[in-house]
Design an enzyme around this catalytic site. Structure first.
Site, PDB file in Angstrom:
ATOM      1  N   ALA A  80      17.323 -37.191 -80.972  1.00  0.00           N
ATOM      2  CA  ALA A  80      18.005 -38.166 -81.832  1.00  0.00           C
ATOM      3  C   ALA A  80      19.521 -37.991 -81.753  1.00  0.00           C
ATOM      4  O   ALA A  80      20.264 -38.969 -81.680  1.00  0.00           O
ATOM      5  CB  ALA A  80      17.529 -38.022 -83.267  1.00  0.00           C
ATOM      6  N   GLN A  81      19.964 -36.738 -81.733  1.00  0.00           N
ATOM      7  CA  GLN A  81      21.415 -36.488 -81.621  1.00  0.00           C
ATOM      8  C   GLN A  81      21.929 -36.999 -80.282  1.00  0.00           C
ATOM      9  O   GLN A  81      22.998 -37.598 -80.201  1.00  0.00           O
ATOM     10  CB  GLN A  81      21.696 -34.979 -81.747  1.00  0.00           C
ATOM     11  CG  GLN A  81      21.542 -34.466 -83.166  1.00  0.00           C
ATOM     12  CD  GLN A  81      21.578 -32.939 -83.213  1.00  0.00           C
ATOM     13  OE1 GLN A  81      20.977 -32.262 -82.381  1.00  0.00           O
ATOM     14  NE2 GLN A  81      22.281 -32.402 -84.193  1.00  0.00           N
ATOM     15  N   TYR A  82      21.143 -36.754 -79.242  1.00  0.00           N
ATOM     16  CA  TYR A  82      21.523 -37.221 -77.907  1.00  0.00           C
ATOM     17  C   TYR A  82      21.610 -38.752 -77.893  1.00  0.00           C
ATOM     18  O   TYR A  82      22.572 -39.332 -77.393  1.00  0.00           O
ATOM     19  CB  TYR A  82      20.490 -36.722 -76.886  1.00  0.00           C
ATOM     20  CG  TYR A  82      20.769 -37.156 -75.470  1.00  0.00           C
ATOM     21  CD1 TYR A  82      21.543 -36.364 -74.625  1.00  0.00           C
ATOM     22  CD2 TYR A  82      20.263 -38.355 -74.971  1.00  0.00           C
ATOM     23  CE1 TYR A  82      21.803 -36.754 -73.315  1.00  0.00           C
ATOM     24  CE2 TYR A  82      20.519 -38.759 -73.665  1.00  0.00           C
ATOM     25  CZ  TYR A  82      21.292 -37.955 -72.844  1.00  0.00           C
ATOM     26  OH  TYR A  82      21.547 -38.351 -71.563  1.00  0.00           O
ATOM     27  N   ASP A  83      20.588 -39.389 -78.478  1.00  0.00           N
ATOM     28  CA  ASP A  83      20.568 -40.858 -78.495  1.00  0.00           C
ATOM     29  C   ASP A  83      21.785 -41.422 -79.218  1.00  0.00           C
ATOM     30  O   ASP A  83      22.305 -42.465 -78.843  1.00  0.00           O
ATOM     31  CB  ASP A  83      19.295 -41.373 -79.180  1.00  0.00           C
ATOM     32  CG  ASP A  83      18.061 -41.078 -78.347  1.00  0.00           C
ATOM     33  OD1 ASP A  83      18.227 -40.732 -77.163  1.00  0.00           O
ATOM     34  OD2 ASP A  83      16.940 -41.171 -78.882  1.00  0.00           O
ATOM     35  N   LYS A 142       8.618 -23.943 -50.704  1.00  0.00           N
ATOM     36  CA  LYS A 142       8.684 -25.226 -49.991  1.00  0.00           C
ATOM     37  C   LYS A 142       8.119 -26.290 -50.930  1.00  0.00           C
ATOM     38  O   LYS A 142       6.897 -26.369 -51.147  1.00  0.00           O
ATOM     39  CB  LYS A 142       7.898 -25.161 -48.687  1.00  0.00           C
ATOM     40  CG  LYS A 142       8.089 -26.392 -47.823  1.00  0.00           C
ATOM     41  CD  LYS A 142       7.504 -26.168 -46.437  1.00  0.00           C
ATOM     42  CE  LYS A 142       7.811 -27.336 -45.511  1.00  0.00           C
ATOM     43  NZ  LYS A 142       7.300 -28.614 -45.972  1.00  0.00           N
ATOM     44  N   CYS A 191     -14.264 -52.863 -68.957  1.00  0.00           N
ATOM     45  CA  CYS A 191     -15.063 -53.360 -70.071  1.00  0.00           C
ATOM     46  C   CYS A 191     -14.334 -54.576 -70.638  1.00  0.00           C
ATOM     47  O   CYS A 191     -13.113 -54.567 -70.770  1.00  0.00           O
ATOM     48  CB  CYS A 191     -15.162 -52.273 -71.131  1.00  0.00           C
ATOM     49  SG  CYS A 191     -15.647 -52.903 -72.737  1.00  0.00           S
TER      50      CYS A 191
HETATM   51  S1  IVH Z   1      15.267 -26.510 -45.506  1.00  0.00           S
HETATM   52  C1  IVH Z   1      16.978 -27.844 -41.435  1.00  0.00           C
HETATM   53  N1  IVH Z   1      14.197 -25.723 -47.754  1.00  0.00           N
HETATM   54  O1  IVH Z   1      10.480 -29.341 -45.893  1.00  0.00           O
HETATM   55  C2  IVH Z   1      15.931 -27.540 -42.404  1.00  0.00           C
HETATM   56  N2  IVH Z   1      13.301 -27.633 -46.702  1.00  0.00           N
HETATM   57  O2  IVH Z   1       9.744 -29.655 -42.779  1.00  0.00           O
HETATM   58  C3  IVH Z   1      16.143 -28.177 -43.683  1.00  0.00           C
HETATM   59  N3  IVH Z   1      11.483 -28.679 -47.930  1.00  0.00           N
HETATM   60  O3  IVH Z   1      12.437 -31.919 -44.559  1.00  0.00           O
HETATM   61  C4  IVH Z   1      15.048 -27.959 -44.605  1.00  0.00           C
HETATM   62  N4  IVH Z   1      11.476 -27.298 -49.633  1.00  0.00           N
HETATM   63  O4  IVH Z   1      11.813 -32.002 -47.011  1.00  0.00           O
HETATM   64  C5  IVH Z   1      14.171 -26.622 -46.765  1.00  0.00           C
HETATM   65  N5  IVH Z   1      13.384 -24.921 -49.774  1.00  0.00           N
HETATM   66  C6  IVH Z   1      13.350 -25.818 -48.780  1.00  0.00           C
HETATM   67  C7  IVH Z   1      12.424 -26.885 -48.784  1.00  0.00           C
HETATM   68  C8  IVH Z   1      12.443 -27.770 -47.699  1.00  0.00           C
HETATM   69  C9  IVH Z   1      10.922 -28.374 -49.110  1.00  0.00           C
HETATM   70  C10 IVH Z   1      11.069 -29.814 -47.063  1.00  0.00           C
HETATM   71  C11 IVH Z   1      12.194 -30.711 -46.604  1.00  0.00           C
HETATM   72  C12 IVH Z   1      12.192 -30.683 -45.140  1.00  0.00           C
HETATM   73  C13 IVH Z   1      10.816 -30.197 -44.840  1.00  0.00           C
HETATM   74  C14 IVH Z   1      10.852 -29.431 -43.548  1.00  0.00           C
END
Ligand code: IVH
Length: 672
Positions: free
Chosen positions: A37-40, A118, A429
């Site tokens: 609410a404060q943010y809004d 990843k 339904c």
């Molecule tokens: S580095 C030159 N770090 O994985 C390399 N990629 O197949 C740049 N990804 O296209 C990528 N987490 O979409 C990097 N911690 C991470 C990542 C990451 C996800 C994805 C990214 C990239 C694909 C590589």
């Protein structure tokens, strides 16, 4: 005048800083320090000032995150530094092989690695000039991507302005959808009969490639940044290692994942990978592996890249987690909006961090395509690491005792007919009095635009349903103040107010009732058209398909839906009960005489697009009530009705201090 102006400018700037700070705390650090609410309130004050002083709006203002109009297509952008992908490793041996290549290329120099998660999302590039976010793009083929700036601006964890005005900085990262949002989005899509996304990556990609940024804004995407592309620093030293890059990015206010580790050798790197392989179920987002990067940027440069990927990094891909089990049964459940979803009941099996005993089967087509039968041995996995799904049937294990499943023809919750509309995957339904849909149905019935019953919001609706006082919408009109007083948190006065508001809604115009019934595909506009054409709901009950599709703007989808609704005996009975309880079911003859004088002497100017009315319809409504419509704003204008994307008339109205009202306020004003 000048002084006042300076003061306003300063206030606007202070509000922006304040909002940015809270966005950072909420969306990046996940540690808010003020209430919503404060943010809004801060946001509302900024919006108000920007409305009054539109020339002070800047593209990096927090109010400008969603504002872009839908576009026709995406513009291609060329990446100054190509966005490469990573070579994959699927085993410890693959990782050791990668390490041997690094070691030999560095000729005995010591080196260390950074190991990161990843993230299973979509790679994007964010360009900041002098600290301001100016362009965002997809990876595309690595050389050329698509300009998705407007969509990326809607992601609140992407700062529109960095903490420091670096001359030029291109940041790279992964946009993703948290598991929880992925599950909710898929549930919503299934409720609407739309296909579910297979995993959070597809969901993120589908959400980012929307031509209308407003759709992206509603998808709860977020980002982790993990690297840089183009860079120009005038006054500061550039980072020397990847771990410094991460700290540098974090220091600028960007969202960096905290789960990474600097490892002195490949053994440490492998151990860290194994930790997250075992713990990935704990994360609120999906990861599909780990990324191992040589830490020193000088060594990265030395190692160089191949055409496709850097020689200084590798992706360690987790094996897909699957399990074999038996489909014991297939059951169906009715969702809040009437969608019937089949679910496989499985022999419990441990999979990716938890015991799985059910798997969603989405809809009839999926069951048929995969040929899933009761009694089948199947392979299951978790879509996006969360939603258990049947991947395939082990047909060679069939005994002949397996049973083919068919969708029920009657709703398991209320017995109404189950229908599948053309071009829809979902079965639904058709019962408006179906208990499974009661809560949603009542909330919609009472909402603004529908019967507009003041005081009857979701919480009160829930109380009425839980207490058993209301079993369908017609019961509302039999409620007494005495009954309502018996509910928690109701005083005499509030109970009477609610009963009065319900009673008032009985005389609403017919189109509101039609909309309130929640007939699929019948929005406010279609409801108006139907009310005007038929004039009495009982005539709609007996309308045929041909008559319906002959009405301008009523297409086959709406016609089919109206027929299915009106054919269901439960719904006909409900309408009869509404009539019996005194709810108006006929259209008012809105003759000029009946309404004359209401807007007499008032001048209106219309600007922008209205959602439920065409401009000439709005004009007719005004004129039939004695008002005048003018094409330009002057001091004599009484109201400017502003729809979406208003033009310069809006600014003129602000300048002259003319009252500006939105569509809802306009409809309230004219009593529609
Ligand atoms: S580095 C030159 N770090 O994985 C390399 N990629 O197949 C740049 N990804 O296209 C990528 N987490 O979409 C990097 N911690 C991470 C990542 C990451 C996800 C994805 C990214 C990239 C694909 C590589």
């Amino acid at each position: 005048m000048g002084g006042e102006h300076e003061e306003i400018k300063r206030r606007i700037e202070a509000l922006r800083r304040e909002i940015e700070k809270h966005d950072y705390r909420y969306y990046v650090l996940d540690a808010p320090t003020i209430t919503d609410a404060q943010y809004d309130r801060l946001m509302a004050e900024l919006q108000q000032l920007e409305r009054e002083y539109p020339h002070l709006i800047t593209p990096d203002s927090p109010t400008q995150r969603v504002g872009g109009k839908p576009r026709e297509g995406f513009v291609t952008v060329r990446h100054a530094v190509p966005m490469l992908s990573l070579a994959n490793a699927f085993s410890e041996e693959d990782l050791r092989e990668f390490d041997r290549r690094v070691k030999s290329a560095l000729g005995g120099e010591p080196y260390d690695y950074v190991v990161e998660l990843k993230i299973d999302g979509l790679a994007v590039s964010l360009t900041y000039r002098n600290g301001i976010f100016v362009r965002g793009a997809t990876r595309g083929d690595g050389e050329n991507g698509e300009d998705i700036t407007a969509n990326l601006k809607t992601i609140r964890s992407i700062p529109l302005r960095l903490n420091q005005p670096v001359d030029l900085l291109e940041v790279r990262g992964e946009v993703y959808m948290p598991k929880k949002s992925f599950v909710e989005l898929n549930a919503r899509r299934e409720e609407r009969g739309e296909p579910a996304f297979a995993n959070p990556r597809n969901a993120a990609a589908g959400s980012l490639r929307q031509l209308d940024p407003a759709v992206t804004a509603g998808r709860n995407l977020t980002i982790f940044v993990y690297g840089t592309g183009e860079m120009e620093f005038a006054h500061r030293e550039a980072p020397a290692s990847h771990s410094e890059v991460l700290k540098f990015l974090e220091g600028l206010g960007l969202r960096v994942n905290t789960h990474y580790q600097v490892c002195r050798n490949i053994d440490e790197a492998i151990s860290y990978c194994r930790i997250w392989q075992n713990r990935k179920a704990e994360l609120p987002y999906a990861i599909d592996g780990m990324v191992i990067k040589v830490n020193s940027l000088a060594q990265q440069a030395l190692l160089g890249t191949t055409m496709k990927s850097p020689r200084w990094a590798v992706a360690f891909k987790f094996p897909p987690e699957q399990a074999e089990t038996t489909v014991r049964d297939i059951i169906v459940s009715v969702g809040r909006t009437g969608v019937i979803t089949p679910t496989a009941i499985l022999e419990p099996v441990f999979l990716a961090g938890s015991t799985v005993s059910r798997a969603t089967l989405h809809n009839e087509d999926i069951i048929r395509d995969k040929d899933i039968r009761i009694g089948d041995r199947v392979i299951v996995h978790k879509a996006g690491d969360v939603i258990p799904e049947v991947v395939e049937v082990l047909k060679e294990k069939r005994t002949g005792a397996e049973k083919i499943f068919t969708m029920p023809r009657a709703c398991p919750a209320c017995g109404a007919e189950v229908v599948r509309q053309t071009n829809e995957a979902a079965h639904r339904c058709t019962g408006a009095a179906c208990p499974a849909q009661l809560l949603e149905g009542l909330i919609h019935f009472a909402s603004r635009g529908a019967m507009d019953i003041a005081g009857l919001g979701p919480a009160v609706v829930k109380q009425l349903v839980d207490s058993g006082l209301v079993r369908d919408v017609s019961d509302l009109y039999r409620l007494t103040a005495e009954q309502v007083k018996g509910l928690e948190r109701f005083a005499d006065k509030s109970a009477e107010n609610l009963i009065n508001a319900i009673a008032e809604s009985k005389s609403n115009p017919l189109h509101r009732l039609i909309f309130a019934l929640g007939i699929r595909h019948v929005g406010e506009r279609a409801a108006r058209i139907l009310a005007e054409h038929f004039g009495d709901i009982r005539r709609i009950m007996d309308a045929g398909y041909e008559e319906l599709v002959a009405i301008p703007e009523i297409g086959p989808k709406i016609a089919e839906s109206v027929i299915a609704f009106m054919h269901e005996p439960q719904n006909r009975a409900l309408i009869e009960r509404l009539v019996k309880n005194g709810v108006n079911v006929v259209a008012e003859k809105t003759t000029a005489a009946a309404q004359n004088g209401k807007l007499a002497g008032k001048t209106f100017v219309l600007t922008g697009t209205l959602a439920s009315l065409k401009r000439d319809e709005a004009k007719k409504l005004i004129e039939s009530r004695g008002g005048k419509v003018s094409s330009s704003v002057s001091k004599k204008t009484d109201y400017v009705v502003a729809g979406d994307s208003p033009g310069s008339k809006y600014d003129k109205a602000v300048q002259l201090g003319v009252a500006i009202i939105d569509e809802r306020e306009f409809l309230d004003l004219i009593g529609e």
